[in-house]
Motif scaffolding. Structure first.
Motif, PDB file in Angstrom:
ATOM      1  N   TYR A  44      -0.148  11.090 -24.033  1.00  0.00           N
ATOM      2  CA  TYR A  44      -1.280  11.999 -24.225  1.00  0.00           C
ATOM      3  C   TYR A  44      -2.428  11.302 -24.942  1.00  0.00           C
ATOM      4  O   TYR A  44      -2.255  10.248 -25.557  1.00  0.00           O
ATOM      5  N   ALA A  46       0.560  18.736 -25.920  1.00  0.00           N
ATOM      6  CA  ALA A  46       0.093  17.365 -25.701  1.00  0.00           C
ATOM      7  C   ALA A  46      -0.591  17.302 -24.339  1.00  0.00           C
ATOM      8  O   ALA A  46      -0.024  17.769 -23.341  1.00  0.00           O
ATOM      9  N   ARG A  47      -1.786  16.745 -24.291  1.00  0.00           N
ATOM     10  CA  ARG A  47      -2.561  16.703 -23.048  1.00  0.00           C
ATOM     11  C   ARG A  47      -3.037  15.280 -22.765  1.00  0.00           C
ATOM     12  O   ARG A  47      -3.308  14.510 -23.685  1.00  0.00           O
ATOM     13  N   ARG A  48      -3.180  14.990 -21.495  1.00  0.00           N
ATOM     14  CA  ARG A  48      -3.857  13.771 -21.057  1.00  0.00           C
ATOM     15  C   ARG A  48      -5.036  14.198 -20.211  1.00  0.00           C
ATOM     16  O   ARG A  48      -4.875  14.833 -19.184  1.00  0.00           O
TER      17      ARG A  48
END
Length: 216
Positions: free
Chosen positions: A55, A83-85
């Motif tokens: 992320y 959690a991010r991408r």
């Protein structure tokens, strides 16, 4: 002349007011430091169960409140950190409770990849017996690391049980209740995640955007 009983009462009252004021000043002077310590502890825990190469956001700032007594072990809303991408969710760390530990509630957090794979599990708080049930603590044992890589095949997945019950997770010598409750809590968290994935991102925020900077 003020009677001695009245005088003593006034002195006690003044002493109480002074003590209360001192406590208030101490709290005011330390609350920011405590909040920062709590934030750093959260960041460190999330780093253990959410691999950083997944992320590019700050999961501790992207928090949602999830609620399910059946699957999260308590009536109280539980925080979950996304959690991010590049704005797309790739994983979530969910706090949950095992309400049937040997000595009461066991609070834990489960890191889950968006496809349902367990990335890591850590114990947050417990009152289990030292030398027996406290092996759920990463500082005492690596037992909690055995969950990593598992995915739930179905709600009745037989692997999610201690070996004494036909599952794949070790029980502790002289302490089966604790790991049994723990494995059940992890399994229930996975069931909740898999069943509600489409709704998780719409869950209420842990705090408003205006409050976010002040939160631990």
């Amino acid at each position: 002349m003020i009677p001695s009983m009245t005088r003593n009462g006034l002195l006690l009252a003044l002493f109480g007011l002074a003590a209360a004021g001192l406590v208030a000043l101490t709290h005011e002077g330390t609350k920011d430091r405590i909040a920062e310590q709590q934030k750093q502890q959260l960041v460190a825990t999330l780093a253990q169960i959410l691999p950083g190469d997944l992320y590019n956001n700050a999961p501790h700032d992207d928090c949602r409140l999830l609620q399910s007594r059946q699957y999260l072990g308590t009536r109280e809303p539980q925080p979950a950190f996304i959690a991010r991408r590049d704005s797309e969710p790739v994983a979530m760390a969910m706090e949950t409770v095992a309400p049937d530990g040997y000595n009461g509630d066991i609070h834990l957090i489960v890191g889950i990849r968006w496809n349902g794979e367990i990335l890591g599990v850590r114990t947050l708080n417990h009152n289990e017996t030292p030398g027996l049930g406290d092996l759920i603590d990463i500082r005492r044992s690596d037992w909690v690391t055995r969950f990593s890589g598992y995915q739930l095949e179905s709600e009745k997945d037989p692997r999610f049980a201690v070996k004494r019950d036909g599952g794949e997770f070790d029980q502790f010598t002289g302490a089966t209740i604790t790991p049994r409750a723990y494995v059940k809590a992890v399994k229930n968290a996975l069931i909740y995640f898999n069943s509600n994935k489409a709704k998780l991102l719409q869950a209420p925020r842990c705090w408003s955007e205006n409050e976010q900077g002040a939160q631990p």
